[in-house]
Motif scaffolding. Structure first.
Motif, mmCIF file in Angstrom:
data_model
loop_
_atom_site.group_PDB
_atom_site.id
_atom_site.type_symbol
_atom_site.label_atom_id
_atom_site.label_comp_id
_atom_site.label_asym_id
_atom_site.label_seq_id
_atom_site.Cartn_x
_atom_site.Cartn_y
_atom_site.Cartn_z
ATOM 1 N N LEU A 76 0.834 -1.207 -0.207
ATOM 2 C CA LEU A 76 -0.173 -0.037 -0.087
ATOM 3 C C LEU A 76 1.079 1.151 0.080
ATOM 4 C CD1 LEU A 76 -2.546 -1.222 2.637
ATOM 5 C CD2 LEU A 76 -3.158 -0.669 0.186
ATOM 6 N N LEU A 77 2.206 1.171 -0.631
ATOM 7 C CA LEU A 77 2.861 2.329 -0.350
ATOM 8 C C LEU A 77 2.394 3.515 -1.369
ATOM 9 C CD1 LEU A 77 6.574 0.380 -0.689
ATOM 10 C CD2 LEU A 77 5.695 1.874 1.308
ATOM 11 N N PRO A 78 2.641 4.738 -1.169
ATOM 12 C CA PRO A 78 2.393 5.749 -2.124
ATOM 13 C C PRO A 78 3.124 5.327 -3.250
ATOM 14 C CG PRO A 78 3.856 6.585 -0.114
ATOM 15 C CD PRO A 78 3.401 5.018 0.081
ATOM 16 N N THR A 79 2.734 6.492 -4.107
ATOM 17 C CA THR A 79 3.357 6.373 -5.613
ATOM 18 C C THR A 79 4.606 6.541 -5.639
ATOM 19 O OG1 THR A 79 1.023 7.356 -6.322
ATOM 20 C CG2 THR A 79 3.006 7.227 -8.069
ATOM 21 N N LEU A 80 5.094 7.243 -4.900
ATOM 22 C CA LEU A 80 6.767 7.536 -4.961
ATOM 23 C C LEU A 80 7.573 6.521 -4.335
ATOM 24 C CD1 LEU A 80 6.926 11.415 -4.366
ATOM 25 C CD2 LEU A 80 7.009 10.243 -6.616
ATOM 26 N N GLY A 81 6.895 5.723 -3.451
ATOM 27 C CA GLY A 81 7.461 4.428 -2.795
ATOM 28 C C GLY A 81 7.502 3.338 -3.616
ATOM 29 N N GLU A 82 8.587 2.431 -3.563
ATOM 30 C CA GLU A 82 8.521 0.993 -4.123
ATOM 31 C C GLU A 82 9.365 0.177 -3.468
ATOM 32 O OE1 GLU A 82 10.264 0.721 -7.817
ATOM 33 O OE2 GLU A 82 11.666 2.615 -7.528
ATOM 34 N N ILE A 83 9.037 -1.148 -3.424
ATOM 35 C CA ILE A 83 9.940 -2.254 -2.782
ATOM 36 C C ILE A 83 10.863 -2.632 -4.089
ATOM 37 C CG2 ILE A 83 9.963 -4.563 -2.345
ATOM 38 C CD1 ILE A 83 6.959 -4.436 -1.412
ATOM 39 N N THR A 84 12.270 -2.380 -3.460
ATOM 40 C CA THR A 84 13.209 -2.528 -4.342
ATOM 41 C C THR A 84 13.824 -3.933 -4.432
ATOM 42 O OG1 THR A 84 14.780 -1.507 -3.118
ATOM 43 C CG2 THR A 84 13.858 -0.227 -4.711
ATOM 44 N N SER A 85 13.744 -4.731 -3.211
ATOM 45 C CA SER A 85 14.382 -6.038 -3.137
ATOM 46 C C SER A 85 13.718 -6.629 -2.049
ATOM 47 C CB SER A 85 15.805 -5.940 -3.158
ATOM 48 O OG SER A 85 16.153 -5.242 -2.088
ATOM 49 N N GLY A 86 13.836 -7.834 -1.926
ATOM 50 C CA GLY A 86 13.507 -8.913 -0.644
ATOM 51 C C GLY A 86 12.025 -9.382 -0.923
ATOM 52 N N SER A 87 11.524 -9.928 0.115
ATOM 53 C CA SER A 87 10.342 -10.723 0.021
ATOM 54 C C SER A 87 9.595 -10.558 1.095
ATOM 55 C CB SER A 87 10.505 -12.278 -0.485
ATOM 56 O OG SER A 87 11.399 -12.926 0.837
ATOM 57 N N VAL A 88 8.252 -10.713 0.928
ATOM 58 C CA VAL A 88 7.113 -10.936 1.883
ATOM 59 C C VAL A 88 6.069 -12.047 1.708
ATOM 60 C CG1 VAL A 88 5.112 -9.650 3.040
ATOM 61 C CG2 VAL A 88 6.982 -8.552 2.274
ATOM 62 N N GLU A 89 6.506 -13.080 2.303
ATOM 63 C CA GLU A 89 5.772 -14.152 2.120
ATOM 64 C C GLU A 89 4.814 -14.564 3.122
ATOM 65 O OE1 GLU A 89 7.533 -18.334 0.882
ATOM 66 O OE2 GLU A 89 7.589 -18.396 2.879
ATOM 67 N N PHE A 90 3.663 -14.671 2.611
ATOM 68 C CA PHE A 90 2.313 -14.969 3.455
ATOM 69 C C PHE A 90 1.838 -16.203 3.436
ATOM 70 C CE2 PHE A 90 -2.341 -15.042 4.094
ATOM 71 C CZ PHE A 90 -2.596 -14.133 5.348
ATOM 72 N N THR A 91 1.457 -16.822 4.727
ATOM 73 C CA THR A 91 1.259 -18.266 4.456
ATOM 74 C C THR A 91 -0.373 -18.173 5.261
ATOM 75 O OG1 THR A 91 3.059 -19.113 5.077
ATOM 76 C CG2 THR A 91 1.196 -20.586 5.526
ATOM 77 N N GLY A 92 -1.218 -18.677 4.289
ATOM 78 C CA GLY A 92 -2.654 -18.630 4.556
ATOM 79 C C GLY A 92 -3.165 -20.016 5.413
ATOM 80 N N GLU A 93 -4.459 -19.891 5.776
ATOM 81 C CA GLU A 93 -5.107 -20.870 6.625
ATOM 82 C C GLU A 93 -4.957 -22.206 6.073
ATOM 83 O OE1 GLU A 93 -6.193 -20.901 9.363
ATOM 84 O OE2 GLU A 93 -6.826 -18.841 9.920
ATOM 85 N N ASP A 94 -4.892 -22.237 4.553
ATOM 86 C CA ASP A 94 -4.783 -23.522 4.021
ATOM 87 C C ASP A 94 -3.275 -24.010 3.784
ATOM 88 O OD1 ASP A 94 -3.765 -21.693 2.121
ATOM 89 O OD2 ASP A 94 -5.093 -22.163 0.658
ATOM 90 N N GLY A 95 -2.316 -23.328 4.338
ATOM 91 C CA GLY A 95 -0.871 -23.782 4.065
ATOM 92 C C GLY A 95 -0.188 -23.382 3.031
ATOM 93 N N ARG A 96 -0.965 -22.484 2.143
ATOM 94 C CA ARG A 96 -0.310 -22.190 0.964
ATOM 95 C C ARG A 96 0.341 -20.941 1.084
ATOM 96 N NH1 ARG A 96 -3.859 -19.136 -3.849
ATOM 97 N NH2 ARG A 96 -2.368 -18.815 -5.517
ATOM 98 N N LYS A 97 1.592 -20.848 0.452
ATOM 99 C CA LYS A 97 2.590 -19.632 0.676
ATOM 100 C C LYS A 97 2.517 -18.786 -0.672
ATOM 101 C CE LYS A 97 5.968 -22.396 3.490
ATOM 102 N NZ LYS A 97 5.758 -21.714 4.632
ATOM 103 N N ARG A 98 2.491 -17.476 -0.260
ATOM 104 C CA ARG A 98 2.394 -16.428 -1.531
ATOM 105 C C ARG A 98 3.278 -15.528 -1.084
ATOM 106 N NH1 ARG A 98 -3.851 -15.742 -1.099
ATOM 107 N NH2 ARG A 98 -3.216 -16.810 0.866
ATOM 108 N N ASP A 99 4.273 -14.929 -2.376
ATOM 109 C CA ASP A 99 4.974 -13.659 -2.106
ATOM 110 C C ASP A 99 4.110 -12.593 -2.586
ATOM 111 O OD1 ASP A 99 6.751 -11.928 -1.959
ATOM 112 O OD2 ASP A 99 8.166 -13.002 -3.417
ATOM 113 N N VAL A 100 3.848 -11.691 -1.487
ATOM 114 C CA VAL A 100 3.126 -10.431 -1.548
ATOM 115 C C VAL A 100 3.780 -9.544 -2.603
ATOM 116 C CG1 VAL A 100 2.016 -8.516 -0.427
ATOM 117 C CG2 VAL A 100 2.148 -10.733 0.777
ATOM 118 N N THR A 101 5.135 -9.552 -2.703
ATOM 119 C CA THR A 101 5.759 -8.588 -3.740
ATOM 120 C C THR A 101 5.415 -9.109 -5.181
ATOM 121 O OG1 THR A 101 7.786 -9.886 -3.597
ATOM 122 C CG2 THR A 101 7.431 -8.133 -1.879
ATOM 123 N N ALA A 102 5.135 -10.347 -5.235
ATOM 124 C CA ALA A 102 5.014 -10.787 -6.590
ATOM 125 C C ALA A 102 3.410 -10.834 -7.172
ATOM 126 C CB ALA A 102 5.541 -12.315 -6.887
#
Length: 362
Positions: A76-102
């Motif tokens: 939810l970063l403002p327009t001038l902000g951006e993720i330049t590297s790294g990962s944010v991995e979220f694991t749901g109730e079903d055990g599925r992993k997702r990279d939020v940055t992708a």
């Protein structure tokens, strides 16, 4: 300032707060564009894990990167902000992993509020002033529910969410934001965040604009909701009193980096970074002996012109030439289960002797 104790006890970690982390952040970097070819690094190599039903407090002065981190976690970063590297991995109730940055825009739309929600700072600004609370809760349900949802279900779920934060649905649903008190708006905002029962709730300074009695109500409410719904929580605050009451674990940030992390007990009784110790000594307790309060000299550095070595060195009485030349990495000091490891980015961590001098009473 909220009430705190001199030796706060960490909130009890739920017995089932085990297994895969809900959120796993690795080497996250965020930059803001300040010109055509210039950027400022607002987050520098941030890493942490958040386990199911646990609570993490991000603390530090204004400009330390806390809010930027919270916004980056939900993209939810403002327009001038951006993720330049790294990962944010979220694991749901079903055990599925997702990279939020992708995630794509459509994937983010389905994921936000249904699995991860954010309560923004300042409820007055977070709500649309020309729509009723009921209309805004309905929009949230329509936009982020995984399937179609009817008017009756929208009303029932909105009413249930409002009752969970001790608000009367009949009155609040038909009210505009300006017709509610500050505390009621904040609770309505929390209810909106919990409409779809997300697994992760990020709260950015949710009590800053409230009086101390209303703050107390919101703090107690968040503790009850966390126990009832079982969500994991990230609490962003410059107020260490809140961290002491609501968090299992504390992360101290300075100049866009994590400089100390550990359980609430470790951080408040034996901090190992001079900055964390000074933050604690600047908070007045309401109960117990009256300590001598000490402000932190100087000001945080500009992220555009960070000093060489440790960013806190210009304000630190323990700083040596080595501190001014080499930026320290997080050093593990004490191993703990469930990611409660105590670590600090200070080469003089063994010289940090935390104590609070008591003012003699007449």
């Amino acid at each position: 300032m909220n009430e705190t104790t001199q030796n706060p006890q960490p909130a009890p970690t739920p017995q089932n707060a085990q297994g895969e982390p809900v959120l796993s952040v690795r080497d996250l970097e965020v930059a803001y564009r300040t010109g055509k070819d210039s950027r400022v690094r607002a987050l520098r190599g941030v890493s942490f894990d958040l386990h199911p039903q646990s609570s993490l407090a991000l603390v530090g002065e204004s400009g330390s990167g806390k809010t930027t981190l919270g916004l980056a976690l939900l993209r939810l970063l403002p327009t001038l902000g951006e993720i330049t590297s790294g990962s944010v991995e979220f694991t749901g109730e079903d055990g599925r992993k997702r990279d939020v940055t992708a995630m794509t825009a459509s994937q983010l739309r389905r994921w936000r509020w249904s699995e991860a929600a954010m309560v923004f700072q300042g409820a007055q600004n977070a709500f649309n002033p020309v729509l009723t609370i009921g209309q805004q809760m309905a929009d949230t349900l329509k936009d982020h529910s995984p399937g179609r949802i009817g008017r009756r279900e929208i009303l029932e779920r909105s009413a249930e969410a409002l009752r969970s934060v001790r608000l009367e649905p009949r009155r609040v649903l038909s009210s505009y934001p300006h017709e509610l008190s500050g505390g009621m708006k904040q609770r309505a905002l929390i209810a909106t965040g919990l409409l779809l029962r997300p697994r992760l709730l990020v709260l950015d300074e949710p009590t800053t604009a409230l009086d101390i009695l209303t703050q107390r109500t919101v703090i107690d409410l968040l503790a009850e909701l966390r126990e009832e719904y079982g969500f994991a929580m990230i609490f962003i605050s410059h107020d260490l009193a809140l961290a002491a009451e609501l968090a299992d674990r504390v992360v101290t940030m300075y100049a866009g980096k994590v400089i100390e992390t550990g359980s609430t007990q470790d951080i408040f009784t034996a901090p190992k970074h001079p900055y964390t110790s000074k933050l604690i000594n600047a908070v007045p307790p309401v109960t117990g002996d009256l300590p001598e309060l000490a402000s932190i000299p100087g000001a945080p550095p500009s992220l555009a012109t960070l000093p060489p070595g440790c960013a806190f060195a210009p304000r630190c009485e323990l700083a040596t030439d080595e501190c001014r030349q080499v930026e320290p990495e997080l050093i593990t000091l004490t191993e703990r289960p469930k990611d409660m490891t105590h670590a600090a980015a200070c080469i003089h961590h063994d010289q940090v002797h935390h104590e609070r001098k008591v003012i003699a009473r007449a």
